[in-house]
Design a protein around this motif. Sequence first.
Motif, PDB file in Angstrom:
ATOM      1  N   VAL A  22       0.991  -1.418   0.186  1.00 22.97           N
ATOM      2  CA  VAL A  22       0.225  -0.062   0.259  1.00 22.97           C
ATOM      3  C   VAL A  22       0.770   0.823  -0.172  1.00 22.97           C
ATOM      4  O   VAL A  22       0.635   2.398  -1.397  1.00 22.97           O
ATOM      5  N   LEU A  23       2.396   1.163   0.632  1.00 18.69           N
ATOM      6  CA  LEU A  23       2.882   2.794   0.968  1.00 18.69           C
ATOM      7  C   LEU A  23       3.505   3.064  -0.689  1.00 18.69           C
ATOM      8  O   LEU A  23       3.252   3.913  -0.699  1.00 18.69           O
ATOM      9  N   LEU A  24       3.557   1.503  -1.095  1.00 21.29           N
ATOM     10  CA  LEU A  24       4.133   1.629  -2.495  1.00 21.29           C
ATOM     11  C   LEU A  24       3.036   2.247  -3.490  1.00 21.29           C
ATOM     12  O   LEU A  24       3.584   3.549  -4.452  1.00 21.29           O
ATOM     13  N   LEU A  25       2.096   1.659  -3.102  1.00 19.03           N
ATOM     14  CA  LEU A  25       1.125   2.234  -4.518  1.00 19.03           C
ATOM     15  C   LEU A  25       0.842   3.427  -4.141  1.00 19.03           C
ATOM     16  O   LEU A  25       0.999   4.456  -5.168  1.00 19.03           O
ATOM     17  N   LEU A  26       0.929   3.798  -2.908  1.00 22.15           N
ATOM     18  CA  LEU A  26      -0.050   5.917  -2.473  1.00 22.15           C
ATOM     19  C   LEU A  26       1.578   6.226  -2.984  1.00 22.15           C
ATOM     20  O   LEU A  26       1.374   7.400  -3.465  1.00 22.15           O
ATOM     21  N   ASP A  80       3.445   5.699  -5.250  1.00 19.98           N
ATOM     22  CA  ASP A  80       3.140   5.464  -6.921  1.00 19.98           C
ATOM     23  C   ASP A  80       4.916   6.258  -7.713  1.00 19.98           C
ATOM     24  O   ASP A  80       4.845   6.936  -8.527  1.00 19.98           O
ATOM     25  N   GLY A  81       5.491   6.028  -7.387  1.00 15.54           N
ATOM     26  CA  GLY A  81       7.053   6.465  -7.704  1.00 15.54           C
ATOM     27  C   GLY A  81       7.310   7.188  -7.676  1.00 15.54           C
ATOM     28  O   GLY A  81       8.405   8.174  -8.448  1.00 15.54           O
ATOM     29  N   ALA A  82       6.616   8.500  -6.618  1.00 13.67           N
ATOM     30  CA  ALA A  82       7.168  10.002  -6.566  1.00 13.67           C
ATOM     31  C   ALA A  82       8.899  10.319  -5.495  1.00 13.67           C
ATOM     32  O   ALA A  82       9.622  11.466  -5.169  1.00 13.67           O
ATOM     33  N   ASP A  83       8.985   9.105  -5.311  1.00 12.92           N
ATOM     34  CA  ASP A  83      10.647   9.084  -3.677  1.00 12.92           C
ATOM     35  C   ASP A  83       9.989   9.536  -2.724  1.00 12.92           C
ATOM     36  O   ASP A  83      10.811  10.493  -2.374  1.00 12.92           O
ATOM     37  N   GLY A  84       8.640  10.226  -2.231  1.00 12.09           N
ATOM     38  CA  GLY A  84       8.285  10.102  -1.732  1.00 12.09           C
ATOM     39  C   GLY A  84       8.625   9.740  -0.214  1.00 12.09           C
ATOM     40  O   GLY A  84       9.336   8.950   0.144  1.00 12.09           O
ATOM     41  N   LEU A 117       6.527  -2.874  -7.071  1.00 11.65           N
ATOM     42  CA  LEU A 117       8.205  -2.873  -8.159  1.00 11.65           C
ATOM     43  C   LEU A 117       7.864  -2.597  -9.615  1.00 11.65           C
ATOM     44  O   LEU A 117       7.787  -2.015 -10.543  1.00 11.65           O
ATOM     45  N   VAL A 118       7.009  -3.631 -10.234  1.00 13.47           N
ATOM     46  CA  VAL A 118       6.582  -3.879 -11.450  1.00 13.47           C
ATOM     47  C   VAL A 118       5.350  -3.193 -11.451  1.00 13.47           C
ATOM     48  O   VAL A 118       5.748  -2.379 -13.039  1.00 13.47           O
ATOM     49  N   ILE A 119       4.867  -2.865 -11.333  1.00 14.74           N
ATOM     50  CA  ILE A 119       4.023  -1.878 -11.328  1.00 14.74           C
ATOM     51  C   ILE A 119       4.308  -0.352 -11.155  1.00 14.74           C
ATOM     52  O   ILE A 119       3.852   0.406 -11.760  1.00 14.74           O
ATOM     53  N   VAL A 120       4.798   0.178 -10.202  1.00  7.07           N
ATOM     54  CA  VAL A 120       5.504   1.324  -9.614  1.00  7.07           C
ATOM     55  C   VAL A 120       6.208   1.654 -10.371  1.00  7.07           C
ATOM     56  O   VAL A 120       6.388   3.191 -10.911  1.00  7.07           O
TER      57      VAL A 120
END
Length: 189
Positions: free
Chosen positions: A22-26, A28-32, A85-88
């Motif tokens: 969930v954290l990775l999806l939230l 969304d690759g923004a590195d926040g 990681l494949v998705i994001v």
Amino acid sequence: MTSAVPNALTLARIVAVPAVIVLLLLDDGADGAARWWAVGLFMAASATDYLDGYLARKWGVVSAFGKLADPIADKALVLGTLLTLVIVDGLPWWPLLIIGAREIWVTVGRLLVASGTVIAASPGGKAKTFAQLLALWLYLLPGMPGWVDTTAWWVLMAATALALVTGIDYTVKILRAARAQRGSGRAAA
């Protein structure tokens, strides 16, 4: 000591998997901030992979639950994080396919022969798990220079190769165990 502590660590790892996803999806690759929380949670969950088994063996409290849940927790953490990681991040899907197929086959194969044979984790299987966790940790780190991603890629390739090699090794062990069980079943009849 009881098996409560090692089993609680295994359960914590299982619970951490959806939180990391969930954290990775939230993020969304923004590195926040969500990515950093995912990194910390992933690292803590990875540490429990070693700690739960170590404590169970040290205290002599290896449990049936731990034997079943520990490898499931490991696989869920690796496959769930890699899929995300494949998705994001757009990692290639094929290492996930190879590693996932190996994990499913080895788990099912072990369960098929579980009544008569315990197929213990091999040193190669442990090296595979370590390489997977290291690759994922490197990929999860936000804002790193390009050489970190390159290193992560080669570690993931090593983990994928180890998945193939150990998958073949486990297949041989599973087939031997199944043959031995069939042979002992005929002898008993």
